[in-house]
Each structure stands twice: as C-alpha cells, then as structure tokens.
Write a protein that holds these residues in place. Structure first.
Motif, PDB file in Angstrom:
ATOM      1  N   GLY A  62      54.901  18.998  11.605  1.00 36.26           N
ATOM      2  CA  GLY A  62      54.965  17.794  12.419  1.00 36.26           C
ATOM      3  C   GLY A  62      53.692  17.488  13.175  1.00 36.26           C
ATOM      4  O   GLY A  62      52.818  18.336  13.359  1.00 36.26           O
ATOM      5  N   VAL A  63      53.605  16.233  13.614  1.00 32.97           N
ATOM      6  CA  VAL A  63      52.449  15.728  14.346  1.00 32.97           C
ATOM      7  C   VAL A  63      52.740  15.643  15.840  1.00 32.97           C
ATOM      8  O   VAL A  63      51.904  16.025  16.664  1.00 32.97           O
ATOM      9  N   TRP A  64      53.930  15.152  16.198  1.00 35.24           N
ATOM     10  CA  TRP A  64      54.233  14.870  17.609  1.00 35.24           C
ATOM     11  C   TRP A  64      54.116  16.121  18.470  1.00 35.24           C
ATOM     12  O   TRP A  64      53.675  16.071  19.603  1.00 35.24           O
ATOM     13  N   ARG A  65      54.464  17.280  17.952  1.00 30.45           N
ATOM     14  CA  ARG A  65      54.396  18.516  18.723  1.00 30.45           C
ATOM     15  C   ARG A  65      52.962  18.846  19.122  1.00 30.45           C
ATOM     16  O   ARG A  65      52.729  19.609  20.060  1.00 30.45           O
ATOM     17  N   ASN A  66      51.979  18.260  18.412  1.00 32.88           N
ATOM     18  CA  ASN A  66      50.569  18.514  18.709  1.00 32.88           C
ATOM     19  C   ASN A  66      49.912  17.404  19.520  1.00 32.88           C
ATOM     20  O   ASN A  66      48.726  17.514  19.851  1.00 32.88           O
ATOM     21  N   LEU A  67      50.649  16.354  19.827  1.00 29.54           N
ATOM     22  CA  LEU A  67      50.095  15.247  20.592  1.00 29.54           C
ATOM     23  C   LEU A  67      50.277  15.484  22.090  1.00 29.54           C
ATOM     24  O   LEU A  67      51.217  16.153  22.526  1.00 29.54           O
ATOM     25  N   ARG A  68      49.372  14.908  22.878  1.00 37.50           N
ATOM     26  CA  ARG A  68      49.476  15.014  24.331  1.00 37.50           C
ATOM     27  C   ARG A  68      50.567  14.125  24.903  1.00 37.50           C
ATOM     28  O   ARG A  68      51.139  14.427  25.948  1.00 37.50           O
ATOM     29  N   ALA A  69      50.857  13.021  24.230  1.00 35.91           N
ATOM     30  CA  ALA A  69      51.861  12.078  24.732  1.00 35.91           C
ATOM     31  C   ALA A  69      53.231  12.742  24.777  1.00 35.91           C
ATOM     32  O   ALA A  69      53.765  13.114  23.726  1.00 35.91           O
ATOM     33  N   PRO A  70      53.833  12.889  25.969  1.00 35.76           N
ATOM     34  CA  PRO A  70      55.128  13.561  26.063  1.00 35.76           C
ATOM     35  C   PRO A  70      56.302  12.660  25.704  1.00 35.76           C
ATOM     36  O   PRO A  70      57.421  13.135  25.562  1.00 35.76           O
ATOM     37  N   ALA A  71      56.047  11.359  25.558  1.00 38.16           N
ATOM     38  CA  ALA A  71      57.118  10.413  25.247  1.00 38.16           C
ATOM     39  C   ALA A  71      56.551   9.279  24.405  1.00 38.16           C
ATOM     40  O   ALA A  71      55.385   8.900  24.564  1.00 38.16           O
ATOM     41  N   LEU A  72      57.385   8.756  23.507  1.00 38.11           N
ATOM     42  CA  LEU A  72      56.971   7.675  22.624  1.00 38.11           C
ATOM     43  C   LEU A  72      58.122   6.680  22.457  1.00 38.11           C
ATOM     44  O   LEU A  72      59.289   7.054  22.582  1.00 38.11           O
ATOM     45  N   PRO A  73      57.799   5.409  22.139  1.00 39.70           N
ATOM     46  CA  PRO A  73      58.864   4.437  21.867  1.00 39.70           C
ATOM     47  C   PRO A  73      59.509   4.693  20.510  1.00 39.70           C
ATOM     48  O   PRO A  73      58.910   5.308  19.615  1.00 39.70           O
ATOM     49  N   LEU A  74      60.722   4.209  20.350  1.00 36.66           N
ATOM     50  CA  LEU A  74      61.465   4.421  19.110  1.00 36.66           C
ATOM     51  C   LEU A  74      60.693   3.946  17.891  1.00 36.66           C
ATOM     52  O   LEU A  74      60.713   4.594  16.841  1.00 36.66           O
ATOM     53  N   VAL A  75      60.022   2.813  18.004  1.00 36.53           N
ATOM     54  CA  VAL A  75      59.324   2.268  16.839  1.00 36.53           C
ATOM     55  C   VAL A  75      58.189   3.195  16.397  1.00 36.53           C
ATOM     56  O   VAL A  75      57.943   3.351  15.191  1.00 36.53           O
ATOM     57  N   ASP A  76      57.515   3.843  17.340  1.00 35.95           N
ATOM     58  CA  ASP A  76      56.470   4.797  16.966  1.00 35.95           C
ATOM     59  C   ASP A  76      57.060   6.050  16.336  1.00 35.95           C
ATOM     60  O   ASP A  76      56.462   6.646  15.430  1.00 35.95           O
TER      61      ASP A  76
END
Length: 253
Positions: A62-76
């Motif tokens: 996965g990618v999100w586990r490596n991103l700094r953003a702790p939250a994202l919108p559903l569309v992303d």
C-alpha cells in the motif's frame, strides 16, 4: 480465462470460465462501483474525510501507510484503491460503505459467482474468510464490458469507475505486452484504450480489463492459481498472462 469482443459480444477465447476462484484485489471493482453510485446519488460525499487511525493497519502493501497525510477524502481513497490497490484505502471504503451494500450491488450487477468476502488483512486466521474475494472469468470480463459500454449501473457510474481504473499502475501481467506507460496510459499516442484491475496474493494472480485498438476491442479476464514454491513457479504464472497479452494485442491492433 474469458475474452469477449466488445463490438459484437462474441466469445473470442474461453477456458474454465465458469469456475469460481480466488481473485484477491480484483474483487475491489464492485466496491468501487458502489462508491461511485453513492457519489452520484448523494448518499456519499466525495469530500468526506476519513481518518487513517480508524482503519486497521495493513503493513504488507500500500501507499497510504507511507504518506504523511493522516486523513483523506473518500474520492482520493477510491483513486488509491483503483490505481495502487491500496489495502488501507480499500478497507476504509468498505468500512464506510458496508458489506451489505456491496453485496447488494454485486447482486444487482448479476454477478452470481463473484463476491467480496472480506477486507485486506496482514494475516488470515481460522475465523476469517480464506480469501479477500472470489469470482469467475466469465463474470469479470462481462463486468468490464459493462463498464466501458456504460451499462454498469448507469452512464455516470460506469464512466467514473472506468476513469479510476484507467489510472491503474499495475501493467505487469497482461498489459506487459502493450508497451504502455504504467503511470500515464490514459491517453496513448498509438490509439490504445486500456483499463484494468489486478489481484495478487500468494499463489493467486488475477486480472480483468478492456483493451481496444484500431482493429477491435475486447474485454478479458484471467485467473491463475499456483503453488508458489519458487520464483520459477511464480514466473510461469506471470508468463501465462503475458502470452495472453500478446494474443490480445494481435487481435486488437
């Protein structure tokens, strides 16, 4: 495997296409369809923020586990699920939408042997579903045909899901024979239209998609289950997809 001509619906190639097999992340496509339908109807807000901490950690991919953003919108999250098969994004979408709505959507699409059984997990215990998802190549090829023919729910939903899937980065199986850029193939200079989704877990490789060229367009699906005993075993499975890719390129281009 199953291959269908998009123009006339004729069966081009088929083999054991009625057999239900594990399909790993390929089973996410009905979830994406349900999410897109929710956006269109207003039942879901595309900009609703989902906190990563509310989703069980998946460390295997996965990618999100490596991103700094702790939250994202559903569309992303939908884009991450379609382009990178991101496990945490898929789990977050599934938690927001719910298993029941996805299962209802699967039924409404006429998929009787395809199901999303569970969320992504680092390890599957005896009380968990044995696989993330199962399906048949006949139904999966039909689903992708419906998407590009604007028949999956309706025109806006089909177009949205097709757009997400056109951004998929995994072109290492069937698509390896197309020569497309994994990171920018939605506007190919040589007139190829391609959308796909792959699924991978130990001993399973699955792919379904649409390939259209100057001569013809096809919808295809292929699943290979194998004993993952060595790199050689795995490469043989991958070679089968690439051989199919060459055949599809000859047919369409």
């Amino acid at each position: 495997m199953h291959v269908t001509d998009l123009d006339n619906g004729a069966e081009v190639l088929a083999g054991d296409d009625h057999v239900t097999m594990p399909i790993a992340g390929l089973g996410v496509v009905p979830l994406l369809i349900e999410v897109a339908a929710g956006f269109e109807s207003g039942a879901l807000d595309p900009l609703e923020i989902v906190d990563r901490s509310a989703t069980d950690l998946v460390t295997s991919a996965g990618v999100w586990r490596n991103l700094r953003a702790p939250a994202l919108p559903l569309v992303d999250l939908a884009v991450l699920a379609a382009t990178a098969g991101d496990p945490m994004a898929v789990n977050a979408l599934l938690a927001r939408v719910g298993d029941d709505r996805v299962n209802e959507r699967v039924d409404s699409l006429g998929l009787t042997n395809t199901a999303l059984l569970d969320r992504f997990r680092d390890e599957r215990g005896p009380d968990d579903a044995p696989h993330l998802a199962v399906g048949t190549t006949r139904e999966l090829a039909g689903l992708f045909s419906a998407l590009v023919n604007s028949a999956a729910v309706d025109v806006p939903v089909s177009a949205q899901v097709s757009e997400w899937l056109s951004l998929n980065h995994d072109l290492s199986l069937v698509a390896a024979s197309t020569g497309l850029d994994p990171f920018a193939h939605d506007h190919d200079a040589h007139g190829l239209l391609f959308i796909n989704k792959t699924g991978r877990e130990r001993g399973v490789r699955a792919e379904a998609g649409v390939l259209a060229g100057p001569r013809a367009g096809i919808a295809y699906a292929m699943i290979v289950c194998f004993d993952d005993l060595s790199i050689t075993h795995r490469l043989r499975a991958h070679d089968a997809f690439r051989v199919l890719g060459l055949e599809l390129m000859e047919y369409t281009h």
